[in-house]
Motif scaffolding. Structure first.
Motif, short mmCIF file in Angstrom:
data_model
loop_
_atom_site.label_atom_id
_atom_site.label_comp_id
_atom_site.label_asym_id
_atom_site.label_seq_id
_atom_site.Cartn_x
_atom_site.Cartn_y
_atom_site.Cartn_z
N LEU A 80 66.20 2.58 -16.89
CA LEU A 80 65.80 1.32 -16.29
C LEU A 80 65.65 0.21 -17.33
O LEU A 80 65.98 -0.96 -17.06
N ASP A 81 65.19 0.59 -18.53
CA ASP A 81 65.04 -0.41 -19.58
C ASP A 81 66.37 -0.88 -20.14
O ASP A 81 66.43 -1.90 -20.83
N GLN A 82 67.44 -0.15 -19.86
CA GLN A 82 68.76 -0.55 -20.36
C GLN A 82 69.52 -1.43 -19.37
O GLN A 82 70.54 -2.02 -19.72
N LEU A 83 69.05 -1.51 -18.12
CA LEU A 83 69.80 -2.24 -17.10
C LEU A 83 69.95 -3.72 -17.45
O LEU A 83 71.07 -4.26 -17.45
N LEU A 84 68.86 -4.40 -17.71
CA LEU A 84 68.92 -5.83 -17.95
C LEU A 84 69.69 -6.19 -19.22
O LEU A 84 70.50 -7.12 -19.20
N PRO A 85 69.47 -5.49 -20.34
CA PRO A 85 70.28 -5.82 -21.51
C PRO A 85 71.78 -5.66 -21.27
O PRO A 85 72.59 -6.47 -21.75
N SER A 86 72.15 -4.63 -20.51
CA SER A 86 73.57 -4.43 -20.21
C SER A 86 74.12 -5.57 -19.36
O SER A 86 75.19 -6.12 -19.63
N LEU A 87 73.37 -5.94 -18.31
CA LEU A 87 73.79 -7.06 -17.47
C LEU A 87 73.80 -8.37 -18.27
O LEU A 87 74.63 -9.25 -18.03
N LEU A 127 71.43 -8.75 -9.82
CA LEU A 127 70.75 -9.23 -11.03
C LEU A 127 69.42 -9.89 -10.70
O LEU A 127 68.42 -9.66 -11.40
N PHE A 128 69.37 -10.70 -9.65
CA PHE A 128 68.15 -11.46 -9.37
C PHE A 128 66.96 -10.53 -9.13
O PHE A 128 65.88 -10.74 -9.67
N LYS A 129 67.15 -9.49 -8.33
CA LYS A 129 66.04 -8.56 -8.06
C LYS A 129 65.68 -7.78 -9.32
O LYS A 129 64.50 -7.52 -9.59
N ILE A 130 66.69 -7.40 -10.09
CA ILE A 130 66.43 -6.65 -11.32
C ILE A 130 65.62 -7.49 -12.30
O ILE A 130 64.71 -6.99 -12.97
N ILE A 131 65.91 -8.79 -12.37
CA ILE A 131 65.13 -9.69 -13.22
C ILE A 131 63.73 -9.89 -12.66
O ILE A 131 62.73 -9.79 -13.39
N SER A 132 63.64 -10.18 -11.35
CA SER A 132 62.34 -10.55 -10.77
C SER A 132 61.32 -9.42 -10.86
O SER A 132 60.12 -9.68 -11.02
N THR A 135 59.88 -7.74 -15.16
CA THR A 135 58.73 -8.06 -16.00
C THR A 135 57.66 -6.97 -15.92
O THR A 135 56.97 -6.70 -16.91
N VAL A 136 57.52 -6.35 -14.75
CA VAL A 136 56.50 -5.31 -14.55
C VAL A 136 57.09 -3.92 -14.67
O VAL A 136 56.52 -3.04 -15.33
N GLN A 137 58.25 -3.69 -14.06
CA GLN A 137 58.80 -2.35 -13.95
C GLN A 137 59.62 -1.90 -15.17
O GLN A 137 59.74 -0.71 -15.42
N ALA A 138 60.18 -2.86 -15.89
CA ALA A 138 60.98 -2.52 -17.08
C ALA A 138 60.74 -3.57 -18.15
O ALA A 138 61.65 -4.30 -18.54
N PRO A 139 59.50 -3.70 -18.62
CA PRO A 139 59.16 -4.79 -19.55
C PRO A 139 59.96 -4.76 -20.85
O PRO A 139 60.31 -5.82 -21.39
N LYS A 140 60.27 -3.58 -21.36
CA LYS A 140 61.06 -3.49 -22.59
C LYS A 140 62.44 -4.08 -22.37
O LYS A 140 62.94 -4.88 -23.18
N GLY A 141 63.08 -3.71 -21.27
CA GLY A 141 64.40 -4.24 -20.95
C GLY A 141 64.34 -5.72 -20.65
O GLY A 141 65.25 -6.48 -21.04
N PHE A 142 63.29 -6.16 -19.97
CA PHE A 142 63.15 -7.58 -19.64
C PHE A 142 63.02 -8.41 -20.91
O PHE A 142 63.65 -9.46 -21.04
N ARG A 143 62.21 -7.93 -21.85
CA ARG A 143 62.04 -8.67 -23.11
C ARG A 143 63.36 -8.74 -23.87
O ARG A 143 63.70 -9.78 -24.45
N ALA A 144 64.10 -7.65 -23.87
CA ALA A 144 65.40 -7.64 -24.57
C ALA A 144 66.36 -8.62 -23.91
O ALA A 144 67.07 -9.37 -24.59
N HIS A 145 66.39 -8.62 -22.57
CA HIS A 145 67.25 -9.55 -21.83
C HIS A 145 66.87 -10.99 -22.16
O HIS A 145 67.74 -11.83 -22.45
#
Length: 220
Positions: A80-87, A127-132, A135-145
């Motif tokens: 889950l933490d890798q999803l946002l950086p990949s997108l 993407l929009f739901k994954i971003i929204s 912040t709570v569910q995958a904070p590491k990935g969100f910060r990287a994104h």
């Protein structure tokens, strides 16, 4: 554990029903399996949210044995933490292409970034739901994104500064401006790109009004 890289969609396509099935190397098979797990996770989080994205559901969607999951990811949270950086990498590639195609003008390039973001959302509606929720569910990935997007915008603004296209010069102000522009496009996407949870192509007026703001044509 293999390095965390953005999975190739070609790898996914190679294993889709009806697609040609050439002989794959062991490395190609591993890449394809990892990519299927990755794309399944993106779909599930986009459709149902992070909380619903269990390993069992992800592997079932990817048609992969549940135990195989841990050959590619340390844990559910690791994936889950890798999803946002990949997108984020995919988003950067598309926007970069649109900026390169834009006229040689600072505001035209900025308009291309916003229009490119909307185009990406049409291609990647999850993407929009994954971003929204990130912040709570995958904070590491969100910060990287966020850092990847911030760094990209800072580079773009620094490019315009070097060419004499910015009225500000202070690095702190440039960093603040990059955050304002990122926040603007994400807010505009939430307001104008979705209806009843489905992507809709925003009116050209959105980009046109954005241009007026950039050119200082709002207040008398």
């Amino acid at each position: 554990m293999p390095a965390a890289i953005s999975p190739s969609r070609d790898a996914v396509a190679r294993l889709k029903p009806g697609a040609p099935k050439p002989r794959l190397t062991r490395a190609e098979k591993a890449e394809a399996t990892r990519a299927r797990l990755f794309e399944a996770a993106i779909e599930i989080v986009g459709e149902m949210g992070y909380a619903a994205a269990s390993v069992a559901l992800i592997t079932a969607r990817a048609k992969v044995a549940q135990g195989t999951f841990y050959n590619y990811f340390e844990s559910r949270q690791d994936l889950l933490d890798q999803l946002l950086p990949s997108l984020s990498l995919r988003l950067h590639a598309l926007i970069r292409q649109r900026v390169m195609e834009a006229p040689d003008d600072a505001i035209e390039r900025e308009k291309a970034r916003l229009a490119g973001f909307f185009e990406f959302l049409e291609k990647e509606p999850h993407l929009f739901k994954i971003i929204s929720e990130g912040t709570v569910q995958a904070p590491k990935g969100f910060r990287a994104h966020l850092e990847m997007q911030s760094a990209s915008y800072r580079r773009a603004l620094e490019y315009e500064r070097r060419r004499g296209n910015l009225l500000i010069d202070d690095p702190l102000e440039i960093d603040i401006l990059s955050q304002m522009l990122i926040s603007t496009r994400e807010y505009l996407s939430g307001r104008f790109c979705y209806e009843d949870g489905q992507f809709v192509r925003p009116s050209a007026d959105v980009v046109d009004t954005y241009e007026k703001l950039l050119r200082g044509r709002i207040y008398k």
